[in-house]
Design a protein around this motif. Sequence first.
Motif, PDB file in Angstrom:
ATOM      1  N   ARG A 130      35.539  47.569  34.283  1.00  0.00           N
ATOM      2  CA  ARG A 130      36.916  47.360  34.758  1.00  0.00           C
ATOM      3  C   ARG A 130      36.948  46.921  36.220  1.00  0.00           C
ATOM      4  NH1 ARG A 130      41.469  49.728  31.996  1.00  0.00           N
ATOM      5  NH2 ARG A 130      42.540  48.161  33.249  1.00  0.00           N
TER       6      ARG A 130
ATOM      7  N   LEU B  90      36.274  44.482  39.709  1.00  0.00           N
ATOM      8  CA  LEU B  90      36.277  43.150  40.294  1.00  0.00           C
ATOM      9  C   LEU B  90      35.212  43.099  41.375  1.00  0.00           C
ATOM     10  CD1 LEU B  90      40.127  42.842  40.997  1.00  0.00           C
ATOM     11  CD2 LEU B  90      38.922  42.288  38.865  1.00  0.00           C
TER      12      LEU B  90
ATOM     13  N   VAL C 173      38.557  37.200  44.364  1.00  0.00           N
ATOM     14  CA  VAL C 173      37.745  37.678  43.235  1.00  0.00           C
ATOM     15  C   VAL C 173      36.661  36.655  42.919  1.00  0.00           C
ATOM     16  CG1 VAL C 173      37.757  38.337  40.803  1.00  0.00           C
ATOM     17  CG2 VAL C 173      39.676  38.982  42.281  1.00  0.00           C
TER      18      VAL C 173
ATOM     19  N   VAL D   1      34.370  39.174  37.451  1.00  0.00           N
ATOM     20  CA  VAL D   1      35.120  40.268  36.830  1.00  0.00           C
ATOM     21  C   VAL D   1      34.275  40.933  35.748  1.00  0.00           C
ATOM     22  CG1 VAL D   1      37.334  39.141  37.271  1.00  0.00           C
ATOM     23  CG2 VAL D   1      36.191  38.788  35.080  1.00  0.00           C
TER      24      VAL D   1
ATOM     25  N   VAL E 288      38.154  43.640  32.140  1.00  0.00           N
ATOM     26  CA  VAL E 288      39.219  43.406  33.115  1.00  0.00           C
ATOM     27  C   VAL E 288      40.386  42.668  32.450  1.00  0.00           C
ATOM     28  CG1 VAL E 288      39.823  42.033  35.158  1.00  0.00           C
ATOM     29  CG2 VAL E 288      37.769  43.472  35.162  1.00  0.00           C
TER      30      VAL E 288
ATOM     31  N   PHE F  29      43.124  40.295  36.211  1.00  0.00           N
ATOM     32  CA  PHE F  29      42.644  39.363  37.228  1.00  0.00           C
ATOM     33  C   PHE F  29      41.603  38.412  36.652  1.00  0.00           C
ATOM     34  CE2 PHE F  29      44.007  43.250  39.284  1.00  0.00           C
ATOM     35  CZ  PHE F  29      44.828  42.796  40.302  1.00  0.00           C
TER      36      PHE F  29
ATOM     37  N   GLU G  96      39.982  47.417  38.921  1.00  0.00           N
ATOM     38  CA  GLU G  96      41.175  46.571  38.927  1.00  0.00           C
ATOM     39  C   GLU G  96      42.469  47.375  38.920  1.00  0.00           C
ATOM     40  OE1 GLU G  96      42.253  44.231  35.618  1.00  0.00           O
ATOM     41  OE2 GLU G  96      41.585  45.665  34.100  1.00  0.00           O
TER      42      GLU G  96
ATOM     43  N   HIS H 285      48.044  49.894  41.004  1.00  0.00           N
ATOM     44  CA  HIS H 285      48.194  48.460  40.722  1.00  0.00           C
ATOM     45  C   HIS H 285      49.675  48.095  40.702  1.00  0.00           C
ATOM     46  CE1 HIS H 285      47.849  44.561  38.718  1.00  0.00           C
ATOM     47  NE2 HIS H 285      48.640  45.007  37.760  1.00  0.00           N
TER      48      HIS H 285
END
Length: 337
Positions: A31, A33, A73, A76, A80, A83, A109, A286
């Motif tokens: 999960r 970045l 970024v 990933v 994810v 993003f 993320e 987030h």
Amino acid sequence: MRAVGIKKSLPIEEKESFIAFETEKPTPGSRDLLVKVKAVSVNPVDYKVRQGAAKDKELKEPKILGWDASGIVEAVGGEVEYFREGDEVYYAGDLNRQGSNAEYQVVDERLVGHKPQKLTFEEAAAMPLTSLTAGECIFDRLRFRENEGWDQTILVIGGAGGVGSIGVQLLSTLTKVKVIATASREETKKWCLDNGADIVVDHHNLVENVKKEGIEEVDYILNFIDTDAHWDAMAELIKPQGHICLIVETRKPVELNMMKNKSVTIHWELMFTRAMYETEDMERQHEILENLAVLLNNGSIKSTLNKTFKGLTPESFKEAHKLQESGKSIGKNVISF
């Protein structure tokens, strides 16, 4: 990759209070970045960790500090959702992982937001930790709802600091509560008023100065600076059945019984709690950062960036930490890479 970190907890004036070193670029988990860091900001947590993480012994591997960043970024993880490569992001991260004072960082993320398009990387890096802290205090702990708070008052102790600067803006923009902020210097008083405070009082002789404004008691208190020093004043100023939210740990025992007769509710806030314990609502950060980006993009609130340093170097971090430790910092201090 290049990074700046510590191996010993040393006074900031010491030559090796920060060191530059090379280390392996991190690999993102499912999960995570992988972010190419463009700018970071310095918070009290940075110098507190620097002062205590290697107090008794030298670390075998350098510890990378930093819990505010903006960047791009680069890769990933396989799970994810929000993003993709090339996205510009901002976040405060996780106290249990290596920090942002490096060329690259991995971050979950669920703790990340899309960088506000109208802000520079430096302006964006100033915002995450303090905005998450203030936002969680106001909306998750004190349970404010947007456009509510008519006929209510809130006292923000430390109105010109990093958290206070965005807290005052969020309150003045999103609620109807009357905001009383504390500041003691002319430049900090002006800063608070410019951020939307209705009244600014000196935190010295706090009870007397609040009452001089014709306010005997307040419905809410946000103490962003010193729990011990203002405990007695808070007990006197808070209304019966009022709410107090604290972010600074006590240095000595405080007398909780002072709050008993008024049935006061005390809330603690640490913005790292959700990441540290991987709470079920971890994704809330987030959400907060995404909502904040909208407010920053449309000009409802502004970045609290006040001073920028340049370079991923020990010297830049020494300068920023020295200013933060002085107690005279206004808003946020950012280091641009």
